[in-house]
Write a protein that holds these residues in place. Structure first.
Motif, PDB file in Angstrom:
ATOM      1  N   ILE A 205       0.968  -1.136   0.076  1.00  0.00           N
ATOM      2  CA  ILE A 205      -0.217   0.203   0.003  1.00  0.00           C
ATOM      3  C   ILE A 205       0.773   1.259   0.123  1.00  0.00           C
ATOM      4  O   ILE A 205       0.689   2.158  -0.770  1.00  0.00           O
ATOM      5  N   GLY A 206       1.969   1.258   0.855  1.00  0.00           N
ATOM      6  CA  GLY A 206       2.931   2.324   0.970  1.00  0.00           C
ATOM      7  C   GLY A 206       3.545   2.521  -0.393  1.00  0.00           C
ATOM      8  O   GLY A 206       3.685   3.686  -0.823  1.00  0.00           O
ATOM      9  N   GLY A 207       3.896   1.633  -0.900  1.00  0.00           N
ATOM     10  CA  GLY A 207       4.778   1.497  -2.219  1.00  0.00           C
ATOM     11  C   GLY A 207       4.065   2.181  -3.599  1.00  0.00           C
ATOM     12  O   GLY A 207       4.408   2.878  -4.131  1.00  0.00           O
ATOM     13  N   CYS A 208       2.714   1.581  -3.615  1.00  0.00           N
ATOM     14  CA  CYS A 208       1.767   2.139  -4.444  1.00  0.00           C
ATOM     15  C   CYS A 208       1.495   3.719  -4.287  1.00  0.00           C
ATOM     16  O   CYS A 208       1.676   4.170  -5.389  1.00  0.00           O
ATOM     17  N   THR A 209       1.525   3.894  -3.229  1.00  0.00           N
ATOM     18  CA  THR A 209       1.050   5.321  -2.984  1.00  0.00           C
ATOM     19  C   THR A 209       2.380   6.033  -3.103  1.00  0.00           C
ATOM     20  O   THR A 209       2.337   7.339  -3.760  1.00  0.00           O
ATOM     21  N   GLY A 210       3.580   5.777  -2.988  1.00  0.00           N
ATOM     22  CA  GLY A 210       4.678   6.538  -2.961  1.00  0.00           C
ATOM     23  C   GLY A 210       4.966   6.707  -4.578  1.00  0.00           C
ATOM     24  O   GLY A 210       5.345   7.802  -5.217  1.00  0.00           O
TER      25      GLY A 210
ATOM     26  N   PRO B  53      15.134 -13.401  20.943  1.00  0.00           N
ATOM     27  CA  PRO B  53      14.262 -12.574  19.957  1.00  0.00           C
ATOM     28  C   PRO B  53      12.971 -12.275  20.683  1.00  0.00           C
ATOM     29  O   PRO B  53      12.240 -13.056  21.534  1.00  0.00           O
ATOM     30  N   ARG B  54      12.474 -11.209  20.458  1.00  0.00           N
ATOM     31  CA  ARG B  54      11.195 -10.588  21.083  1.00  0.00           C
ATOM     32  C   ARG B  54      10.134 -10.457  19.675  1.00  0.00           C
ATOM     33  O   ARG B  54      10.560  -9.950  18.763  1.00  0.00           O
ATOM     34  N   ASP B  55       9.018 -10.289  20.112  1.00  0.00           N
ATOM     35  CA  ASP B  55       7.987 -10.180  19.025  1.00  0.00           C
ATOM     36  C   ASP B  55       7.768  -8.624  18.881  1.00  0.00           C
ATOM     37  O   ASP B  55       7.641  -7.727  19.641  1.00  0.00           O
ATOM     38  N   PRO B  56       7.989  -7.892  17.531  1.00  0.00           N
ATOM     39  CA  PRO B  56       8.003  -6.612  17.434  1.00  0.00           C
ATOM     40  C   PRO B  56       6.625  -6.116  17.538  1.00  0.00           C
ATOM     41  O   PRO B  56       5.567  -6.599  17.517  1.00  0.00           O
ATOM     42  N   LYS B  57       6.523  -4.698  18.252  1.00  0.00           N
ATOM     43  CA  LYS B  57       4.950  -3.927  18.452  1.00  0.00           C
ATOM     44  C   LYS B  57       4.650  -3.432  17.317  1.00  0.00           C
ATOM     45  O   LYS B  57       3.562  -3.334  16.907  1.00  0.00           O
ATOM     46  N   VAL B  58       5.601  -2.627  16.779  1.00  0.00           N
ATOM     47  CA  VAL B  58       5.497  -1.771  15.596  1.00  0.00           C
ATOM     48  C   VAL B  58       5.660  -2.367  14.381  1.00  0.00           C
ATOM     49  O   VAL B  58       6.991  -2.398  14.073  1.00  0.00           O
ATOM     50  N   THR B  59       4.504  -2.559  13.518  1.00  0.00           N
ATOM     51  CA  THR B  59       4.930  -3.627  12.119  1.00  0.00           C
ATOM     52  C   THR B  59       4.348  -2.946  11.076  1.00  0.00           C
ATOM     53  O   THR B  59       4.913  -2.659  10.051  1.00  0.00           O
ATOM     54  N   MET B  60       2.862  -2.852  11.161  1.00  0.00           N
ATOM     55  CA  MET B  60       2.128  -2.299   9.846  1.00  0.00           C
ATOM     56  C   MET B  60       2.557  -0.780   9.821  1.00  0.00           C
ATOM     57  O   MET B  60       2.698  -0.490   8.382  1.00  0.00           O
ATOM     58  N   PRO B  61       2.560   0.051  10.508  1.00  0.00           N
ATOM     59  CA  PRO B  61       3.061   1.341  10.198  1.00  0.00           C
ATOM     60  C   PRO B  61       4.469   1.526   9.423  1.00  0.00           C
ATOM     61  O   PRO B  61       4.856   2.180   8.676  1.00  0.00           O
ATOM     62  N   LEU B  62       5.327   0.690  10.038  1.00  0.00           N
ATOM     63  CA  LEU B  62       6.717   0.248   9.652  1.00  0.00           C
ATOM     64  C   LEU B  62       6.682  -0.057   8.215  1.00  0.00           C
ATOM     65  O   LEU B  62       7.227   0.519   7.421  1.00  0.00           O
ATOM     66  N   GLY B  63       5.924  -1.025   7.873  1.00  0.00           N
ATOM     67  CA  GLY B  63       5.799  -1.421   6.464  1.00  0.00           C
ATOM     68  C   GLY B  63       5.312  -0.362   5.435  1.00  0.00           C
ATOM     69  O   GLY B  63       5.689  -0.221   4.434  1.00  0.00           O
ATOM     70  N   LEU B  64       4.282   0.355   6.216  1.00  0.00           N
ATOM     71  CA  LEU B  64       3.694   1.456   5.304  1.00  0.00           C
ATOM     72  C   LEU B  64       4.629   2.523   4.867  1.00  0.00           C
ATOM     73  O   LEU B  64       4.675   2.779   3.847  1.00  0.00           O
ATOM     74  N   ILE B  65       5.329   2.907   5.860  1.00  0.00           N
ATOM     75  CA  ILE B  65       6.562   3.837   5.678  1.00  0.00           C
ATOM     76  C   ILE B  65       7.648   3.374   4.921  1.00  0.00           C
ATOM     77  O   ILE B  65       8.136   3.904   3.970  1.00  0.00           O
ATOM     78  N   GLY B  66       8.016   2.133   5.071  1.00  0.00           N
ATOM     79  CA  GLY B  66       9.089   1.599   4.371  1.00  0.00           C
ATOM     80  C   GLY B  66       8.776   1.555   2.795  1.00  0.00           C
ATOM     81  O   GLY B  66       9.567   1.875   2.048  1.00  0.00           O
ATOM     82  N   GLY B  67       7.704   0.940   2.401  1.00  0.00           N
ATOM     83  CA  GLY B  67       7.161   0.903   1.234  1.00  0.00           C
ATOM     84  C   GLY B  67       7.037   2.140   0.605  1.00  0.00           C
ATOM     85  O   GLY B  67       7.258   2.542  -0.639  1.00  0.00           O
ATOM     86  N   PHE B  68       6.578   3.384   1.307  1.00  0.00           N
ATOM     87  CA  PHE B  68       6.478   4.705   0.520  1.00  0.00           C
ATOM     88  C   PHE B  68       7.704   5.291   0.370  1.00  0.00           C
ATOM     89  O   PHE B  68       8.009   5.809  -0.710  1.00  0.00           O
ATOM     90  N   LEU B  69       8.757   5.062   1.227  1.00  0.00           N
ATOM     91  CA  LEU B  69      10.036   5.594   1.141  1.00  0.00           C
ATOM     92  C   LEU B  69      10.834   4.914  -0.139  1.00  0.00           C
ATOM     93  O   LEU B  69      11.608   5.509  -0.555  1.00  0.00           O
ATOM     94  N   ASP B  70      10.411   3.393   0.015  1.00  0.00           N
ATOM     95  CA  ASP B  70      11.271   2.796  -1.055  1.00  0.00           C
ATOM     96  C   ASP B  70      10.737   3.234  -2.606  1.00  0.00           C
ATOM     97  O   ASP B  70      11.617   3.480  -3.487  1.00  0.00           O
ATOM     98  N   ALA B  71       9.399   3.679  -2.872  1.00  0.00           N
ATOM     99  CA  ALA B  71       8.981   3.943  -4.184  1.00  0.00           C
ATOM    100  C   ALA B  71       9.386   5.319  -4.282  1.00  0.00           C
ATOM    101  O   ALA B  71       9.748   6.064  -5.616  1.00  0.00           O
TER     102      ALA B  71
ATOM    103  N   TRP C 170      13.340   0.318   1.339  1.00  0.00           N
ATOM    104  CA  TRP C 170      12.709  -0.638   2.312  1.00  0.00           C
ATOM    105  C   TRP C 170      13.375  -1.290   3.094  1.00  0.00           C
ATOM    106  O   TRP C 170      13.014  -1.482   4.378  1.00  0.00           O
ATOM    107  N   GLY C 171      14.481  -2.045   2.723  1.00  0.00           N
ATOM    108  CA  GLY C 171      15.457  -2.642   3.578  1.00  0.00           C
ATOM    109  C   GLY C 171      15.876  -2.005   4.849  1.00  0.00           C
ATOM    110  O   GLY C 171      15.950  -2.370   6.040  1.00  0.00           O
ATOM    111  N   PRO C 172      16.730  -0.887   4.383  1.00  0.00           N
ATOM    112  CA  PRO C 172      17.087  -0.047   5.539  1.00  0.00           C
ATOM    113  C   PRO C 172      16.051   0.308   6.528  1.00  0.00           C
ATOM    114  O   PRO C 172      16.494   0.432   7.949  1.00  0.00           O
ATOM    115  N   VAL C 173      15.004   0.825   6.311  1.00  0.00           N
ATOM    116  CA  VAL C 173      14.036   1.120   7.275  1.00  0.00           C
ATOM    117  C   VAL C 173      13.406   0.061   8.014  1.00  0.00           C
ATOM    118  O   VAL C 173      13.456   0.099   9.311  1.00  0.00           O
TER     119      VAL C 173
END
Length: 258
Positions: free
Chosen positions: A92-97, A137-155, A161-164
């Motif tokens: 979603i973030g990638g298409c938007t970006g 290892p711990r279960d991450p709490k912040v994932t969906m916003p991270l994916g959204l931002i990473g996809g947007f910045l990548d595009a 995507w990877g660094p973020v």
């Protein structure tokens, strides 16, 4: 087909094969930097026009991330629960970006993003250096916003995507091997969506000698990255991720401010 291959100027293609191989080897092993490394070398070192470089990188990533993802799956490096939490918002973030890139100039925010990633790199370096106890290892709490931002910045920024996503998941305490494999596998779906958006907007400009070279080199290196990620110790992976993140972010920050 044989005649076509025989007529290829391999001397002209070879440098792009080397760039694609090196970038994908790092990306597959550490979960980041294919786009950043390729774009930096193509534009700053080899003199490729930025638009042409961006088109080539995004198109090639459809294939390299697919090959890398399959390899990570075979090596059991993927956390499927985490995958579902970052892949969908990433698309979603990638298409938007990609859509906004055609209408809005987004480079103004790049220095701030690169500065942030540089700080993240130094923090990960500290975590690797202070690795005096067993990593749990711990279960991450912040994932969906991270994916959204990473996809947007990548595009919108030609990479990110990877660094973020990888760096921020590691900060939250995820297992490095699983994080790298999961982020790489999810990136395939992101790059397909982003590449299709770019192809619809810029046409078939991605199909060049640059694209062919990056594709060959990337596909050759894709299986090796997953093999490395599976066998390298957690502390060494953290060191490697932090060094690559710091180096690429500082260089991108310098280019953005120059």
């Amino acid at each position: 087909m044989i005649e076509y291959i025989a007529n290829i100027d391999w001397a002209a293609v070879a440098p792009y094969i080397a760039v694609g191989f090196a970038a994908q080897l790092v990306d597959g092993a550490l979960g980041m930097a294919f786009g950043v490394i390729c774009s930096t070398l193509l534009v700053s070192v080899m003199g490729v026009a930025p638009a042409r470089a961006s088109a080539a990188v995004h198109f090639v990533e459809m294939f390299t991330t697919g090959a890398s993802g399959i390899s990570h799956v075979l090596h059991k490096n993927v956390d499927w629960k985490l995958f579902s939490r970052i892949a969908i918002p990433g698309v979603i973030g990638g298409c938007t970006g990609a859509y906004l890139l055609a209408n809005i100039h987004t480079e103004a925010a790049r220095p701030f993003v690169m500065g942030y990633l540089t700080l993240i790199g130094f923090y990960l370096l500290y975590k690797a250096w202070d690795f005096t106890h067993e990593h749990k290892p711990r279960d991450p709490k912040v994932t969906m916003p991270l994916g959204l931002i990473g996809g947007f910045l990548d595009a919108s920024g030609g990479g990110g995507w990877g660094p973020v996503v990888t760096s921020n998941l590691l900060i939250q305490g995820t297992d490095p091997r699983k994080t790298i494999g999961t982020v790489n596998t999810a990136e395939f779906f992101l790059t397909v969506a982003v590449s299709l958006t770019f192809i619809l907007t810029i046409g078939l400009e991605a199909f060049t000698v640059v694209t062919g070279g990056l594709l060959i080199g990337g596909l050759l290196a894709a299986p090796l990255g997953a093999f490395i990620a599976k066998r390298v110790q957690t502390r060494r992976l953290l060191f490697a991720v932090s060094f690559v993140l710091i180096a690429t972010s500082l260089f991108s920050l310098y280019k953005a401010l120059a």
